[in-house]
Design a protein around this motif. Structure first.
Motif, PDB file in Angstrom:
ATOM      1  N   UNK A  29       0.835  -1.205   0.000  1.00 20.44           N
ATOM      2  CA  UNK A  29       0.000   0.000   0.000  1.00 20.44           C
ATOM      3  C   UNK A  29       0.870   1.256   0.000  1.00 20.44           C
ATOM      4  N   UNK A  30       1.951   1.247   0.741  1.00 17.84           N
ATOM      5  CA  UNK A  30       2.879   2.395   0.745  1.00 17.84           C
ATOM      6  C   UNK A  30       3.403   2.640  -0.670  1.00 17.84           C
ATOM      7  N   UNK A  31       3.875   1.586  -1.324  1.00 17.56           N
ATOM      8  CA  UNK A  31       4.414   1.715  -2.685  1.00 17.56           C
ATOM      9  C   UNK A  31       3.326   2.110  -3.681  1.00 17.56           C
ATOM     10  N   UNK A  32       2.137   1.540  -3.537  1.00 21.55           N
ATOM     11  CA  UNK A  32       1.016   1.885  -4.414  1.00 21.55           C
ATOM     12  C   UNK A  32       0.662   3.361  -4.259  1.00 21.55           C
ATOM     13  N   UNK A  53      -6.390   9.434  -0.792  1.00 24.24           N
ATOM     14  CA  UNK A  53      -5.719   8.140  -0.980  1.00 24.24           C
ATOM     15  C   UNK A  53      -6.489   7.018  -0.296  1.00 24.24           C
ATOM     16  N   UNK A  54      -7.091   7.300   0.859  1.00 26.51           N
ATOM     17  CA  UNK A  54      -7.917   6.304   1.550  1.00 26.51           C
ATOM     18  C   UNK A  54      -9.111   5.886   0.714  1.00 26.51           C
ATOM     19  N   UNK A  59     -11.508   1.766  -3.200  1.00 21.30           N
ATOM     20  CA  UNK A  59     -11.853   1.354  -4.563  1.00 21.30           C
ATOM     21  C   UNK A  59     -10.956   0.208  -5.017  1.00 21.30           C
ATOM     22  N   UNK A  60      -9.667   0.307  -4.703  1.00 20.57           N
ATOM     23  CA  UNK A  60      -8.711  -0.736  -5.092  1.00 20.57           C
ATOM     24  C   UNK A  60      -9.077  -2.069  -4.443  1.00 20.57           C
ATOM     25  N   UNK A  61      -9.432  -2.041  -3.163  1.00 18.45           N
ATOM     26  CA  UNK A  61      -9.774  -3.264  -2.441  1.00 18.45           C
ATOM     27  C   UNK A  61     -11.009  -3.946  -3.011  1.00 18.45           C
ATOM     28  N   UNK A  62     -11.891  -3.174  -3.636  1.00 15.66           N
ATOM     29  CA  UNK A  62     -13.129  -3.734  -4.188  1.00 15.66           C
ATOM     30  C   UNK A  62     -12.912  -4.425  -5.523  1.00 15.66           C
ATOM     31  N   UNK A  68      -7.443  -9.670  -1.764  1.00 17.82           N
ATOM     32  CA  UNK A  68      -6.587 -10.189  -0.698  1.00 17.82           C
ATOM     33  C   UNK A  68      -6.264  -9.122   0.354  1.00 17.82           C
ATOM     34  N   UNK A  69      -6.451  -7.849   0.031  1.00 16.46           N
ATOM     35  CA  UNK A  69      -6.192  -6.791   1.010  1.00 16.46           C
ATOM     36  C   UNK A  69      -7.189  -6.830   2.167  1.00 16.46           C
ATOM     37  N   UNK A  70      -8.329  -7.527   1.988  1.00 14.14           N
ATOM     38  CA  UNK A  70      -9.302  -7.658   3.069  1.00 14.14           C
ATOM     39  C   UNK A  70      -8.820  -8.633   4.149  1.00 14.14           C
TER      40      UNK A  70
END
Length: 138
Positions: A29-32, A53-54, A59-62, A68-70
């Protein structure tokens, strides 16, 4: 009165895997977010706020590719964005430009919300990891 406590964790193999997932996800997430900041600055000449960014992270997690970020705590992922924001603040105060984190050079650490941690006898409960045995070092 604020009291500090140094403890040694004794996780099971499964908990150890979850901890490394938190560490890797935080680095991802830091790099993204850093890549997003660079891209946004090239397009619009300004940086994104932590809130923006949050929202992008949500949106990215969906998306199917990043479900897998969940598996890790959202607080850990948001802290990676806050860390990047601090790095940007330091940059504007004279430090070097934030760098992408690598597996080899980054210290393995992750954030856990203090209000979600509780101690009972010889176990500590960590969010999304579970009850981990510990021993206090005084």
């Amino acid at each position: 009165m604020i009291r500090g406590l140094i403890i040694r964790l004794y996780p099971t193999k499964q908990q150890e895997v979850l901890m490394y997932k938190h560490i890797g996800s935080m680095r991802f997430v830091y790099n993204w977010a850093l890549a997003k900041q660079i891209e946004n600055y090239k397009k619009y000449g300004k940086r994104l706020s932590v809130t923006e960014l949050g929202k992008e992270l949500t949106k990215l997690k969906k998306t199917e590719e990043y479900k897998w970020l969940y598996e890790v705590s959202n607080a850990t992922l948001k802290e990676a964005i806050r860390d990047l924001d601090k790095a940007y603040e330091n940059f504007f105060n004279g430090s070097g430009f934030p760098k992408f984190k690598s597996k080899k050079k980054s210290e393995p650490k992750f954030y856990s919300r203090y209000d979600k941690i509780y101690f009972k006898e010889d176990v500590v409960n960590l969010e999304k990891i579970g009850k981990v045995k510990y021993k206090a070092d005084y």
